[in-house]
Motif scaffolding. Structure first.
Motif, PDB file in Angstrom:
ATOM      1  N   ARG A  14      40.270  33.549  44.756  1.00 15.47           N
ATOM      2  CA  ARG A  14      40.733  33.433  43.370  1.00 15.47           C
ATOM      3  C   ARG A  14      40.381  32.041  42.845  1.00 15.47           C
ATOM      4  O   ARG A  14      40.865  31.621  41.803  1.00 15.47           O
ATOM      5  CB  ARG A  14      42.240  33.656  43.295  1.00 15.47           C
ATOM      6  CG  ARG A  14      42.626  35.109  43.433  1.00 15.47           C
ATOM      7  CD  ARG A  14      44.085  35.313  43.190  1.00 15.47           C
ATOM      8  NE  ARG A  14      44.684  35.587  44.487  1.00 15.47           N
ATOM      9  CZ  ARG A  14      45.974  35.620  44.718  1.00 15.47           C
ATOM     10  NH1 ARG A  14      46.829  35.376  43.777  1.00 15.47           N
ATOM     11  NH2 ARG A  14      46.420  35.891  45.914  1.00 15.47           N
ATOM     12  N   ASN A  15      39.548  31.321  43.594  1.00 18.38           N
ATOM     13  CA  ASN A  15      39.256  29.919  43.292  1.00 18.38           C
ATOM     14  C   ASN A  15      38.660  29.700  41.907  1.00 18.38           C
ATOM     15  O   ASN A  15      39.092  28.812  41.178  1.00 18.38           O
ATOM     16  CB  ASN A  15      38.323  29.325  44.344  1.00 18.38           C
ATOM     17  CG  ASN A  15      38.976  29.259  45.710  1.00 18.38           C
ATOM     18  OD1 ASN A  15      40.190  29.259  45.826  1.00 18.38           O
ATOM     19  ND2 ASN A  15      38.157  29.233  46.744  1.00 18.38           N
ATOM     20  N   ARG A  16      37.633  30.470  41.566  1.00 18.24           N
ATOM     21  CA  ARG A  16      36.959  30.272  40.274  1.00 18.24           C
ATOM     22  C   ARG A  16      37.912  30.582  39.129  1.00 18.24           C
ATOM     23  O   ARG A  16      38.010  29.828  38.173  1.00 18.24           O
ATOM     24  CB  ARG A  16      35.723  31.164  40.222  1.00 18.24           C
ATOM     25  CG  ARG A  16      34.758  30.886  39.119  1.00 18.24           C
ATOM     26  CD  ARG A  16      33.843  29.715  39.544  1.00 18.24           C
ATOM     27  NE  ARG A  16      32.664  29.666  38.724  1.00 18.24           N
ATOM     28  CZ  ARG A  16      31.530  30.320  38.956  1.00 18.24           C
ATOM     29  NH1 ARG A  16      31.409  31.099  39.995  1.00 18.24           N
ATOM     30  NH2 ARG A  16      30.509  30.174  38.152  1.00 18.24           N
ATOM     31  N   GLY A  17      38.627  31.692  39.223  1.00 14.54           N
ATOM     32  CA  GLY A  17      39.583  32.060  38.180  1.00 14.54           C
ATOM     33  C   GLY A  17      40.709  31.051  38.046  1.00 14.54           C
ATOM     34  O   GLY A  17      41.092  30.688  36.931  1.00 14.54           O
ATOM     35  N   GLU A  18      41.226  30.582  39.167  1.00 10.84           N
ATOM     36  CA  GLU A  18      42.303  29.589  39.117  1.00 10.84           C
ATOM     37  C   GLU A  18      41.826  28.274  38.517  1.00 10.84           C
ATOM     38  O   GLU A  18      42.548  27.636  37.751  1.00 10.84           O
ATOM     39  CB  GLU A  18      42.901  29.392  40.501  1.00 10.84           C
ATOM     40  CG  GLU A  18      43.729  30.584  40.940  1.00 10.84           C
ATOM     41  CD  GLU A  18      44.238  30.497  42.365  1.00 10.84           C
ATOM     42  OE1 GLU A  18      43.852  29.558  43.100  1.00 10.84           O
ATOM     43  OE2 GLU A  18      45.023  31.381  42.752  1.00 10.84           O
ATOM     44  N   ALA A  19      40.608  27.861  38.855  1.00 12.99           N
ATOM     45  CA  ALA A  19      40.056  26.619  38.295  1.00 12.99           C
ATOM     46  C   ALA A  19      39.863  26.752  36.781  1.00 12.99           C
ATOM     47  O   ALA A  19      40.200  25.840  36.026  1.00 12.99           O
ATOM     48  CB  ALA A  19      38.744  26.274  38.982  1.00 12.99           C
ATOM     49  N   LEU A  20      39.330  27.893  36.344  1.00 16.91           N
ATOM     50  CA  LEU A  20      39.138  28.102  34.903  1.00 16.91           C
ATOM     51  C   LEU A  20      40.474  28.249  34.185  1.00 16.91           C
ATOM     52  O   LEU A  20      40.627  27.779  33.054  1.00 16.91           O
ATOM     53  CB  LEU A  20      38.241  29.314  34.659  1.00 16.91           C
ATOM     54  CG  LEU A  20      36.769  29.079  34.971  1.00 16.91           C
ATOM     55  CD1 LEU A  20      36.017  30.403  35.060  1.00 16.91           C
ATOM     56  CD2 LEU A  20      36.132  28.156  33.942  1.00 16.91           C
ATOM     57  N   GLU A  65      32.143  45.251  45.750  1.00 14.32           N
ATOM     58  CA  GLU A  65      31.524  44.134  46.471  1.00 14.32           C
ATOM     59  C   GLU A  65      31.914  42.764  45.903  1.00 14.32           C
ATOM     60  O   GLU A  65      31.467  41.740  46.395  1.00 14.32           O
ATOM     61  CB  GLU A  65      29.992  44.275  46.429  1.00 14.32           C
ATOM     62  CG  GLU A  65      29.478  45.554  47.061  1.00 14.32           C
ATOM     63  CD  GLU A  65      29.819  45.647  48.539  1.00 14.32           C
ATOM     64  OE1 GLU A  65      29.719  44.622  49.249  1.00 14.32           O
ATOM     65  OE2 GLU A  65      30.202  46.748  48.978  1.00 14.32           O
ATOM     66  N   ALA A  66      32.750  42.742  44.874  1.00 16.72           N
ATOM     67  CA  ALA A  66      33.112  41.483  44.219  1.00 16.72           C
ATOM     68  C   ALA A  66      33.913  40.577  45.151  1.00 16.72           C
ATOM     69  O   ALA A  66      34.768  41.032  45.907  1.00 16.72           O
ATOM     70  CB  ALA A  66      33.914  41.756  42.953  1.00 16.72           C
ATOM     71  N   ASP A  67      33.607  39.291  45.092  1.00 14.43           N
ATOM     72  CA  ASP A  67      34.360  38.283  45.833  1.00 14.43           C
ATOM     73  C   ASP A  67      35.622  37.878  45.075  1.00 14.43           C
ATOM     74  O   ASP A  67      36.600  37.435  45.672  1.00 14.43           O
ATOM     75  CB  ASP A  67      33.514  37.028  46.052  1.00 14.43           C
ATOM     76  CG  ASP A  67      32.253  37.301  46.829  1.00 14.43           C
ATOM     77  OD1 ASP A  67      32.311  38.047  47.829  1.00 14.43           O
ATOM     78  OD2 ASP A  67      31.190  36.786  46.429  1.00 14.43           O
ATOM     79  N   GLU A  68      35.530  38.021  43.761  1.00 16.61           N
ATOM     80  CA  GLU A  68      36.618  37.534  42.912  1.00 16.61           C
ATOM     81  C   GLU A  68      36.564  38.265  41.580  1.00 16.61           C
ATOM     82  O   GLU A  68      35.521  38.737  41.157  1.00 16.61           O
ATOM     83  CB  GLU A  68      36.439  36.032  42.688  1.00 16.61           C
ATOM     84  CG  GLU A  68      37.559  35.363  41.976  1.00 16.61           C
ATOM     85  CD  GLU A  68      37.452  33.848  41.969  1.00 16.61           C
ATOM     86  OE1 GLU A  68      38.150  33.244  41.158  1.00 16.61           O
ATOM     87  OE2 GLU A  68      36.688  33.271  42.765  1.00 16.61           O
ATOM     88  N   CYS A  69      37.718  38.314  40.907  1.00 16.65           N
ATOM     89  CA  CYS A  69      37.819  38.936  39.592  1.00 16.65           C
ATOM     90  C   CYS A  69      38.889  38.193  38.806  1.00 16.65           C
ATOM     91  O   CYS A  69      39.888  37.744  39.370  1.00 16.65           O
ATOM     92  CB  CYS A  69      38.203  40.410  39.756  1.00 16.65           C
ATOM     93  SG  CYS A  69      38.483  41.301  38.213  1.00 16.65           S
ATOM     94  N   ALA A 127      44.332  39.604  42.162  1.00 14.64           N
ATOM     95  CA  ALA A 127      44.517  39.489  43.608  1.00 14.64           C
ATOM     96  C   ALA A 127      43.868  40.628  44.379  1.00 14.64           C
ATOM     97  O   ALA A 127      43.356  40.426  45.477  1.00 14.64           O
ATOM     98  CB  ALA A 127      46.000  39.434  43.944  1.00 14.64           C
ATOM     99  N   GLU A 128      43.884  41.838  43.802  1.00 11.68           N
ATOM    100  CA  GLU A 128      43.314  42.979  44.518  1.00 11.68           C
ATOM    101  C   GLU A 128      42.796  44.026  43.544  1.00 11.68           C
ATOM    102  O   GLU A 128      43.236  44.094  42.400  1.00 11.68           O
ATOM    103  CB  GLU A 128      44.321  43.604  45.469  1.00 11.68           C
ATOM    104  CG  GLU A 128      45.500  44.274  44.801  1.00 11.68           C
ATOM    105  CD  GLU A 128      46.454  44.896  45.806  1.00 11.68           C
ATOM    106  OE1 GLU A 128      46.629  46.125  45.744  1.00 11.68           O
ATOM    107  OE2 GLU A 128      47.011  44.155  46.627  1.00 11.68           O
ATOM    108  N   ILE A 129      41.861  44.809  44.024  1.00 11.68           N
ATOM    109  CA  ILE A 129      41.304  45.923  43.263  1.00 11.68           C
ATOM    110  C   ILE A 129      41.362  47.154  44.158  1.00 11.68           C
ATOM    111  O   ILE A 129      40.826  47.139  45.270  1.00 11.68           O
ATOM    112  CB  ILE A 129      39.847  45.659  42.829  1.00 11.68           C
ATOM    113  CG1 ILE A 129      39.784  44.452  41.891  1.00 11.68           C
ATOM    114  CG2 ILE A 129      39.237  46.894  42.168  1.00 11.68           C
ATOM    115  CD1 ILE A 129      38.382  44.030  41.519  1.00 11.68           C
ATOM    116  N   GLU A 130      42.031  48.190  43.669  1.00  6.93           N
ATOM    117  CA  GLU A 130      42.181  49.443  44.410  1.00  6.93           C
ATOM    118  C   GLU A 130      42.649  49.212  45.845  1.00  6.93           C
ATOM    119  O   GLU A 130      42.122  49.802  46.788  1.00  6.93           O
ATOM    120  CB  GLU A 130      40.893  50.251  44.392  1.00  6.93           C
ATOM    121  CG  GLU A 130      40.539  50.778  43.028  1.00  6.93           C
ATOM    122  CD  GLU A 130      39.368  51.743  43.038  1.00  6.93           C
ATOM    123  OE1 GLU A 130      38.555  51.739  43.988  1.00  6.93           O
ATOM    124  OE2 GLU A 130      39.275  52.514  42.082  1.00  6.93           O
ATOM    125  N   GLY A 131      43.626  48.323  46.017  1.00  8.85           N
ATOM    126  CA  GLY A 131      44.195  48.072  47.324  1.00  8.85           C
ATOM    127  C   GLY A 131      43.407  47.112  48.199  1.00  8.85           C
ATOM    128  O   GLY A 131      43.855  46.754  49.280  1.00  8.85           O
TER     129      GLY A 131
END
Length: 97
Positions: A80-86, A53-57, A70-74
């Motif tokens: 990716r906004n939060r990760g890219e900003a951090l 159910e994750a929006d981002e990782c 970018a993807e989990i299990e296909g």
């Protein structure tokens, strides 16, 4: 899920950042600690159902810094906004780029 092979893992659920606790086996990484200083992070157990159910990782470690996933299990993750900003903040403040 506790961590990646050589990294800590963070997930975003509806704008809320969560990561497994060191109490359940997550690594006490310096980048993990930095993320927790920069933004509120909840620590909790995360099941496979939660992860679906994750929006981002994103992953963190001293070599990668902050690496959006970018993807989990296909399944392509919707953001990716939060990760890219951090990641950008880490490169600027820690690496001086």
């Amino acid at each position: 899920m506790i961590s990646a092979s050589m990294a800590n893992v963070f997930f975003v659920f509806g704008g809320v950042l969560r990561t497994p606790s060191v109490r359940v086996g997550a690594r006490q990484g310096v980048v993990r600690a930095w993320i927790k200083e920069m933004t509120p992070v909840g620590e909790s157990l995360l099941s496979l159902e939660d992860i679906k159910e994750a929006d981002e990782c994103f992953l963190t470690n001293s070599r990668l810094g902050v690496m959006p996933v970018a993807e989990i299990e296909g399944r392509c993750l919707p953001s990716r906004n939060r990760g890219e900003a951090l990641a950008a903040l880490y490169r600027e403040r820690i690496l001086g780029e």
